[in-house]
Design a protein around this motif. Structure first.
Motif, short mmCIF file in Angstrom:
data_model
loop_
_atom_site.label_atom_id
_atom_site.label_comp_id
_atom_site.label_asym_id
_atom_site.label_seq_id
_atom_site.Cartn_x
_atom_site.Cartn_y
_atom_site.Cartn_z
N ILE A 1 -28.61 16.45 7.98
CA ILE A 1 -28.39 14.97 7.97
C ILE A 1 -26.67 15.16 7.28
CG2 ILE A 1 -28.78 12.98 6.73
CD1 ILE A 1 -30.85 13.39 8.68
N THR A 2 -25.98 14.05 7.84
CA THR A 2 -24.40 14.12 7.21
C THR A 2 -24.58 13.47 5.90
OG1 THR A 2 -23.87 11.66 8.45
CG2 THR A 2 -23.34 13.73 9.94
N HIS A 3 -25.25 12.55 5.79
CA HIS A 3 -24.84 11.55 4.50
C HIS A 3 -26.65 10.27 4.69
CE1 HIS A 3 -22.70 8.75 7.64
NE2 HIS A 3 -23.89 7.56 7.16
N GLY B 1 -16.79 15.65 2.92
CA GLY B 1 -17.04 15.95 1.61
C GLY B 1 -17.30 14.20 1.51
N ARG B 2 -16.11 13.22 1.18
CA ARG B 2 -16.78 12.04 1.05
C ARG B 2 -16.81 11.01 2.41
NH1 ARG B 2 -19.10 10.71 -3.32
NH2 ARG B 2 -18.06 11.81 -4.41
N HIS B 3 -17.89 9.80 2.60
CA HIS B 3 -17.82 8.94 3.31
C HIS B 3 -16.51 7.82 3.81
CE1 HIS B 3 -19.37 5.06 5.64
NE2 HIS B 3 -20.48 5.89 5.85
N ALA B 4 -15.85 7.70 4.16
CA ALA B 4 -14.87 6.48 4.99
C ALA B 4 -14.83 5.43 3.66
CB ALA B 4 -14.69 6.71 5.88
N VAL B 5 -13.76 5.02 3.81
CA VAL B 5 -13.84 4.01 2.94
C VAL B 5 -14.80 2.22 3.17
CG1 VAL B 5 -12.35 1.86 1.30
CG2 VAL B 5 -12.39 4.20 1.01
N ILE B 6 -15.56 1.55 3.45
CA ILE B 6 -16.33 0.37 3.58
C ILE B 6 -14.99 -0.98 3.57
CG2 ILE B 6 -18.46 -1.31 3.84
CD1 ILE B 6 -19.83 1.58 3.95
N HIS B 7 -15.10 -0.51 2.53
CA HIS B 7 -14.38 -1.34 1.27
C HIS B 7 -14.29 -0.98 -0.29
CE1 HIS B 7 -13.87 -4.88 -1.29
NE2 HIS B 7 -13.61 -5.54 0.57
N LEU C 1 -16.79 -1.32 -2.96
CA LEU C 1 -18.87 -0.57 -2.64
C LEU C 1 -18.14 1.49 -2.43
CD1 LEU C 1 -19.30 -1.49 1.21
CD2 LEU C 1 -20.61 -2.29 -1.73
N PRO C 2 -18.87 1.59 -3.54
CA PRO C 2 -19.00 2.81 -3.99
C PRO C 2 -18.36 3.48 -2.04
CG PRO C 2 -21.08 1.76 -3.88
CD PRO C 2 -20.19 0.39 -4.00
N LEU C 3 -18.19 4.65 -3.04
CA LEU C 3 -18.36 5.71 -1.95
C LEU C 3 -19.34 6.68 -2.09
CD1 LEU C 3 -14.71 7.08 -2.03
CD2 LEU C 3 -15.44 5.75 0.01
N VAL C 4 -19.96 7.24 -0.76
CA VAL C 4 -20.69 8.37 -1.10
C VAL C 4 -20.29 9.21 -0.45
CG1 VAL C 4 -22.94 6.37 -1.02
CG2 VAL C 4 -21.61 7.90 1.66
N VAL D 1 -19.06 22.38 18.42
CA VAL D 1 -19.63 21.02 18.03
C VAL D 1 -19.10 20.10 17.45
CG1 VAL D 1 -21.42 19.24 18.97
CG2 VAL D 1 -20.82 21.29 20.42
N TYR D 2 -18.71 19.10 17.16
CA TYR D 2 -17.98 19.18 15.59
C TYR D 2 -18.79 17.47 15.63
CZ TYR D 2 -15.49 17.43 11.31
OH TYR D 2 -14.86 17.53 10.42
N HIS D 3 -19.45 16.88 14.59
CA HIS D 3 -19.73 15.87 14.22
C HIS D 3 -19.55 15.44 12.65
CE1 HIS D 3 -22.61 12.59 13.18
NE2 HIS D 3 -23.72 12.59 13.97
N PRO D 4 -18.66 15.12 12.90
CA PRO D 4 -17.86 14.05 11.43
C PRO D 4 -18.92 13.47 10.66
CG PRO D 4 -17.06 12.52 13.15
CD PRO D 4 -18.50 13.69 14.09
N GLY D 5 -19.79 13.36 10.98
CA GLY D 5 -20.76 12.03 10.46
C GLY D 5 -19.71 11.17 10.41
N ASP D 6 -19.84 9.97 8.95
CA ASP D 6 -19.31 9.26 9.10
C ASP D 6 -17.75 8.99 8.20
OD1 ASP D 6 -21.01 7.73 9.88
OD2 ASP D 6 -21.30 6.21 8.28
N SER D 7 -16.73 9.62 8.70
CA SER D 7 -15.93 10.14 8.09
C SER D 7 -14.54 10.75 8.91
CB SER D 7 -15.94 11.39 7.25
OG SER D 7 -15.82 12.96 8.57
N LEU D 8 -13.68 10.83 9.04
CA LEU D 8 -12.67 11.57 9.74
C LEU D 8 -11.51 12.44 9.36
CD1 LEU D 8 -10.63 8.17 10.47
CD2 LEU D 8 -12.68 8.64 12.20
N THR D 9 -12.22 13.72 8.84
CA THR D 9 -12.44 14.58 8.57
C THR D 9 -12.07 15.25 9.23
OG1 THR D 9 -13.63 13.74 6.67
CG2 THR D 9 -12.89 17.02 7.08
#
Length: 206
Positions: A41-43, A102-108, A111-114, A124-132
């Motif tokens: 799980i990414t986040h 490490g961190r989710h991209a900023v939604i707003h 809103l707190p970062l997760v 094979v690279y899965h970045p979750g909700d980030s642009l790392t």
């Protein structure tokens, strides 16, 4: 390795020695977990982890390990759960899963970062909700193309920065059929011929 897309950000990787599932969330096909040997799980957001479904799976297959950032321990810690952090490397299904991010991209800004971790599985690279961008080569990039935290131009620049020989879109459940056509037109134009959509339920060799 063979990759099957199960909707939104969920994929299953067949290493030849086992099945690794990444981000079986609320927008993905429950069949993703069938036969899984490990779940990553990414986040914590529901479109990346469906807690009720994962608990049902765990009740039937308590031996299958679940991996994710420490923030998930509060809700999933009673499962066969292992916290992971950037820099970790987990041997599983005959390969190794390397952890980045490490961190989710900023939604707003209000809103707190997760926490958000990214996974590199045999190239094979899965970045979750980030642009790392990982600090090692990527053979196949799974690029998010639609999200409240994302502009398409950012996704294109991310794909250019990773510079993988193959690029497949994910994180697209919020797009209509018409909307899906937009990244499918722009990525080949601006990133190159490495881009190809894997339809939900389709399996591709990566």
């Amino acid at each position: 390795m063979r990759l099957t897309k199960f909707g939104h950000s969920c994929v299953r990787l067949d290493t030849g020695q086992g099945f690794i599932v990444i981000d079986p969330g609320a927008y993905s096909d429950p069949a993703a977990l069938d036969g899984a040997d490990a779940v990553f799980i990414t986040h914590e957001h529901a479109d990346h982890v469906d807690e009720a479904r994962l608990r049902d799976f765990h009740a039937a297959r308590p031996d299958v390990p679940v991996f994710g950032p420490e923030a998930l321990a509060a809700t999933l810690g009673d499962l066969t759960f292992t916290c992971v952090s950037p820099g970790d490397a987990i041997p599983v299904a005959g390969t190794e899963v390397k952890v980045f991010g490490g961190r989710h991209a900023v939604i707003h800004p209000d809103l707190p970062l997760v926490a958000n971790v990214c996974y590199l599985v045999d190239g094979v690279y899965h970045p979750g909700d980030s642009l790392t961008v990982p600090d090692m080569p990527v053979r196949t990039l799974l690029v998010p193309v639609a999200a409240p935290w994302l502009k398409l131009s950012e996704a294109i620049d991310f794909a250019r920065a990773v510079d993988a020989p193959a690029v497949h879109p994910i994180h697209d459940a919020i797009l209509s059929d018409i909307g899906l056509g937009l990244p499918d037109r722009l990525f080949p134009l601006l990133v190159g011929g490495s881009y190809r959509r894997i339809a939900n339920g389709e399996t591709a060799t990566v």
